[in-house]
Design a protein around this motif. Structure first.
Motif, PDB file in Angstrom:
ATOM      1  N   LYS A  72       0.824  -1.208   0.000  1.00 18.84           N
ATOM      2  CA  LYS A  72       0.000   0.000   0.000  1.00 18.84           C
ATOM      3  C   LYS A  72       0.855   1.253   0.000  1.00 18.84           C
ATOM      4  CE  LYS A  72      -4.252  -1.897   1.773  1.00 18.84           C
ATOM      5  NZ  LYS A  72      -5.285  -1.843   2.807  1.00 18.84           N
ATOM      6  N   GLY A  73       2.154   1.094   0.181  1.00 18.54           N
ATOM      7  CA  GLY A  73       3.081   2.211   0.050  1.00 18.54           C
ATOM      8  C   GLY A  73       2.863   3.334   1.042  1.00 18.54           C
ATOM      9  N   LEU A  74       2.587   3.008   2.286  1.00 17.83           N
ATOM     10  CA  LEU A  74       2.415   4.043   3.304  1.00 17.83           C
ATOM     11  C   LEU A  74       3.705   4.842   3.445  1.00 17.83           C
ATOM     12  CD1 LEU A  74       0.584   2.039   6.125  1.00 17.83           C
ATOM     13  CD2 LEU A  74      -0.425   3.604   4.470  1.00 17.83           C
ATOM     14  N   MET A  75       3.595   6.144   3.384  1.00 15.97           N
ATOM     15  CA  MET A  75       4.759   7.020   3.505  1.00 15.97           C
ATOM     16  C   MET A  75       4.521   8.017   4.631  1.00 15.97           C
ATOM     17  SD  MET A  75       6.928   5.923   1.330  1.00 15.97           S
ATOM     18  CE  MET A  75       8.143   7.202   1.415  1.00 15.97           C
ATOM     19  N   PRO A  76       5.338   7.977   5.666  1.00 13.27           N
ATOM     20  CA  PRO A  76       5.120   8.874   6.796  1.00 13.27           C
ATOM     21  C   PRO A  76       5.573  10.315   6.558  1.00 13.27           C
ATOM     22  CG  PRO A  76       6.967   7.428   7.217  1.00 13.27           C
ATOM     23  CD  PRO A  76       6.375   7.008   5.909  1.00 13.27           C
ATOM     24  N   TRP A  77       6.496  10.583   5.667  1.00  7.72           N
ATOM     25  CA  TRP A  77       6.988  11.913   5.332  1.00  7.72           C
ATOM     26  C   TRP A  77       7.499  12.698   6.538  1.00  7.72           C
ATOM     27  CZ3 TRP A  77       8.017  11.929   0.500  1.00  7.72           C
ATOM     28  CH2 TRP A  77       7.195  11.268  -0.406  1.00  7.72           C
ATOM     29  N   VAL A  78       8.107  12.000   7.471  1.00  6.47           N
ATOM     30  CA  VAL A  78       8.769  12.657   8.598  1.00  6.47           C
ATOM     31  C   VAL A  78      10.115  11.989   8.807  1.00  6.47           C
ATOM     32  CG1 VAL A  78       6.666  13.349   9.794  1.00  6.47           C
ATOM     33  CG2 VAL A  78       7.689  11.153  10.315  1.00  6.47           C
ATOM     34  N   THR A  79      11.012  12.673   9.480  1.00  9.13           N
ATOM     35  CA  THR A  79      12.318  12.093   9.761  1.00  9.13           C
ATOM     36  C   THR A  79      12.498  12.006  11.269  1.00  9.13           C
ATOM     37  OG1 THR A  79      13.192  13.106   7.768  1.00  9.13           O
ATOM     38  CG2 THR A  79      14.790  12.308   9.376  1.00  9.13           C
ATOM     39  N   PRO A  80      12.338  10.815  11.813  1.00  9.34           N
ATOM     40  CA  PRO A  80      12.497  10.660  13.262  1.00  9.34           C
ATOM     41  C   PRO A  80      13.973  10.541  13.625  1.00  9.34           C
ATOM     42  CG  PRO A  80      12.093   8.541  12.310  1.00  9.34           C
ATOM     43  CD  PRO A  80      12.027   9.553  11.178  1.00  9.34           C
ATOM     44  N   ILE A  81      14.236  10.603  14.884  1.00  9.78           N
ATOM     45  CA  ILE A  81      15.583  10.321  15.364  1.00  9.78           C
ATOM     46  C   ILE A  81      15.635   8.833  15.639  1.00  9.78           C
ATOM     47  CG2 ILE A  81      17.221  10.709  17.239  1.00  9.78           C
ATOM     48  CD1 ILE A  81      15.974  13.528  17.510  1.00  9.78           C
ATOM     49  N   LEU A  82      16.445   8.139  14.864  1.00  4.88           N
ATOM     50  CA  LEU A  82      16.568   6.695  15.057  1.00  4.88           C
ATOM     51  C   LEU A  82      17.666   6.426  16.071  1.00  4.88           C
ATOM     52  CD1 LEU A  82      16.316   5.448  11.372  1.00  4.88           C
ATOM     53  CD2 LEU A  82      14.569   5.346  13.132  1.00  4.88           C
ATOM     54  N   GLY A  83      17.352   5.547  16.989  1.00  2.82           N
ATOM     55  CA  GLY A  83      18.320   5.198  18.019  1.00  2.82           C
ATOM     56  C   GLY A  83      18.725   3.745  17.927  1.00  2.82           C
ATOM     57  N   LYS A  84      19.647   3.380  18.757  1.00  2.00           N
ATOM     58  CA  LYS A  84      20.085   1.985  18.871  1.00  2.00           C
ATOM     59  C   LYS A  84      19.740   1.519  20.276  1.00  2.00           C
ATOM     60  CE  LYS A  84      22.674   1.743  15.004  1.00  2.00           C
ATOM     61  NZ  LYS A  84      22.898   0.678  14.090  1.00  2.00           N
ATOM     62  N   ARG A  85      19.684   0.236  20.434  1.00  2.00           N
ATOM     63  CA  ARG A  85      19.502  -0.332  21.760  1.00  2.00           C
ATOM     64  C   ARG A  85      20.257  -1.636  21.826  1.00  2.00           C
ATOM     65  NH1 ARG A  85      13.297  -2.467  22.302  1.00  2.00           N
ATOM     66  NH2 ARG A  85      14.087  -4.021  23.722  1.00  2.00           N
TER      67      ARG A  85
END
Length: 152
Positions: free
Chosen positions: A85-98
């Motif tokens: 369905k190609g959902l596109m959020p169009w935001v850039t989150p801060i990706l973290g590691k754990r």
């Protein structure tokens, strides 16, 4: 590259029915005696100004997919790819590691109907890969989607 084991990819919906939510859970288990540093899948909820029309889980999955950290393919009975369905959020989150400590688990839940255009009943095959090149997990599962008529 490090691959860590996947505990399960399971269908959480009792009997998947065409046109209704089909909840899937990917459980990643660190079965080793050392910790793994992996991408944290917790990217928050969609911002209110985004006017996101799907679930928070679909938002999480769409973000992870947009960064190439989550890959999913769904194939129908004939082995053909089911259209995303190609959902596109169009935001850039801060990706973290754990760190996934020894014997810890990481769980991702998602609704296949929000992600794919499942338009006919039958057997399907789902493949999922989560992580980056440093640490990732892969799993697959077959599922049977019934029509509403078959359930009655």
């Amino acid at each position: 590259m490090t691959e860590f084991p996947v505990g399960a990819l399971e269908i959480k919906t009792g009997q998947p029915v065409l046109g209704e939510p089909i909840w899937v859970r990917m459980t990643i288990t660190n079965g080793s005696d050392q910790g793994f540093i992996i991408v944290n899948p917790e990217v928050g909820a969609p911002p209110s100004d985004l006017e996101w029309r799907a679930s928070d889980q679909a938002y999480q999955v769409a973000l992870l997919m947009s960064f190439g950290l989550l890959k999913m393919t769904l194939k129908d009975t004939d082995g053909e790819l089911v259209e995303s369905k190609g959902l596109m959020p169009w935001v850039t989150p801060i990706l973290g590691k754990r760190t996934l400590q020894p014997h810890d688990i990481l769980v991702l839940d998602f609704d296949l109907n929000e992600l794919f255009s499942i338009d006919s009943p039958g057997r399907s095959s789902l493949e999922v890969r989560y992580g980056d090149d440093a640490a990732y997990a892969e799993a697959n599962i077959d599922l049977e989607v019934k029509s509403k008529v078959e359930i009655k």
